[in-house]
Design a protein around this motif. Sequence first.
Motif, short mmCIF file in Angstrom:
data_model
loop_
_atom_site.label_atom_id
_atom_site.label_comp_id
_atom_site.label_asym_id
_atom_site.label_seq_id
_atom_site.Cartn_x
_atom_site.Cartn_y
_atom_site.Cartn_z
N ASN A 102 107.57 -20.29 -37.19
CA ASN A 102 108.88 -21.13 -36.47
C ASN A 102 109.40 -21.96 -37.83
OD1 ASN A 102 108.83 -20.15 -33.92
ND2 ASN A 102 107.35 -21.69 -33.40
N GLU A 130 115.47 -13.94 -32.92
CA GLU A 130 115.16 -13.59 -31.52
C GLU A 130 114.20 -12.65 -31.34
OE1 GLU A 130 118.82 -13.12 -29.74
OE2 GLU A 130 118.19 -13.46 -27.50
N GLY A 133 110.67 -13.15 -31.86
CA GLY A 133 110.30 -14.28 -30.74
C GLY A 133 109.96 -15.60 -31.39
N LEU A 134 110.71 -16.09 -32.48
CA LEU A 134 110.57 -17.17 -33.20
C LEU A 134 111.50 -18.14 -33.04
CD1 LEU A 134 109.26 -15.64 -36.66
CD2 LEU A 134 107.94 -16.83 -34.90
N MET A 135 111.50 -19.56 -33.21
CA MET A 135 112.48 -20.41 -33.29
C MET A 135 112.97 -21.07 -34.60
SD MET A 135 112.66 -23.77 -30.80
CE MET A 135 113.90 -24.92 -30.68
N ALA A 366 113.65 -18.54 -28.69
CA ALA A 366 113.88 -17.50 -29.57
C ALA A 366 115.25 -17.21 -30.18
CB ALA A 366 113.21 -16.10 -28.94
#
Length: 401
Positions: A102, A130, A133-135, A366
């Motif tokens: 992240n 997205e 699956g990361l922010m 995400a």
Amino acid sequence: MSKVLVIGAGGVSSVAVHKMAMNADIFSHITLASRTKSKCDAIAESVKSRFGVTIDTAKIDADDVAATTALIKQVQPALVVNLALPYQDLAIMDACLAAGVNYLDTANYEPRDEAKFEYKWQWAYQERFEKAGLMALLGSGFDPGVTSVFATYTKKHLLDSIETLDILDCNGGDTGLPFATNFNPEINLREVTAPSRHWENGQWVEGPALSHKQVFDFEGVGQKNMYLMYHEELESLAKFYPEIKRIRFWMTFGDSYLKHLEVLENIGMTSIEPMMFQGREIIPIEFLKALLPEPSSLGPITKGKTNIGTIATGVKDGVKKTVYVKNICDHQEAYAETGNQAVSYTTGVPAMIGAALMLTGQWKGAGVFNMEQLDPDPFMDMLNKHGLPWKVQDLDAPLDF
Ligand code: NDP
């Protein structure tokens, strides 16, 4: 309990790392990496002597995506906190995607050869973050950052709808120096010399830089001249709050600062265009930065307060209302706690808070996020607990300018 990798070792980073060390239950392990390792070591020493916490340090050129990816893989943090310069944003985002980690920053990407302050380059990473699956959290400083959280809090709790929003940024601090910038000089001068722009009735209204002045009485500071300017959170606020009819940003400047700026601009010293000097290419603003004091050196000599807030007019329960949400921060109190002046402090604390909310899963998702997209309540709560208390004041009338 989470590992964090902080990149950059200037004033903002110093504050964020001190505050992370004060919250070791959330930040169980901190690695600080930057271009000049001695600056990381000096911050680590200060953290050790103040709080007894050991942090690891490393040398990294964050423009080098492969090297940054390798460092992230070696450290294995849950989050990379980018407190280097806006020029490094995309390279560090690429490294985070490559390493599966992240990302958080405090300022939007700037190409070196254009002063645009636009989110478009970073918003273009939405799909990649997205899918992974990361922010990626953008702009978790004070402005951008807290000001957007103040607006979101206003919308959630204080007004049913916002009609106008003004952001007022006052630094009433005095260094005693004829000319100094309180954050990275190059970025500061790019911001201040850019044309003014505000959002009105669904479009941008542009004017010459620093041409629209108003006097405002700031609590804790007194009367100051403030100038209409473009600032990057205007773009995300206009995107996420399309119902707001007018959004403006104001910043205070003293006469001495403006006099110096005018001369420097007139002689071309603030230019970002490359030029030849004694057989090598230089960029005037980079040379000027080298001459000016480092923001991280201003801590001991800055006295006074900052006062930054948002004034929103709208309707609550059918009645027209104007509400002012603000924080007042004292330069010397900030210095006593972390060894840095209040402009670094008011940026470093929100960077720590954004990181804490991501690490504890209170802010999650995400994709690429701006501050307006996330629940303001846990952030506002942490501001009160970690050195930036805020207050809400009802004003009798909207701003009359
Ligand atoms: P400083 O100039 O004090 O620090 C920047 C740091 O980044 C320095 O340690 C510098 O290293 C390092 N750095 C620069 N290039 C690289 C690179 N290629 N690789 C690794 N490290 C690098 O700036 P500030 O601390 O004042 O500001 C930090 C960030 O915070 C900036 O992006 C600024 O725009 C942002 N900011 C945001 C605010 C907000 O409210 N949102 C307010 C104020 C700042 P070196 O020491 O070697 O030069």
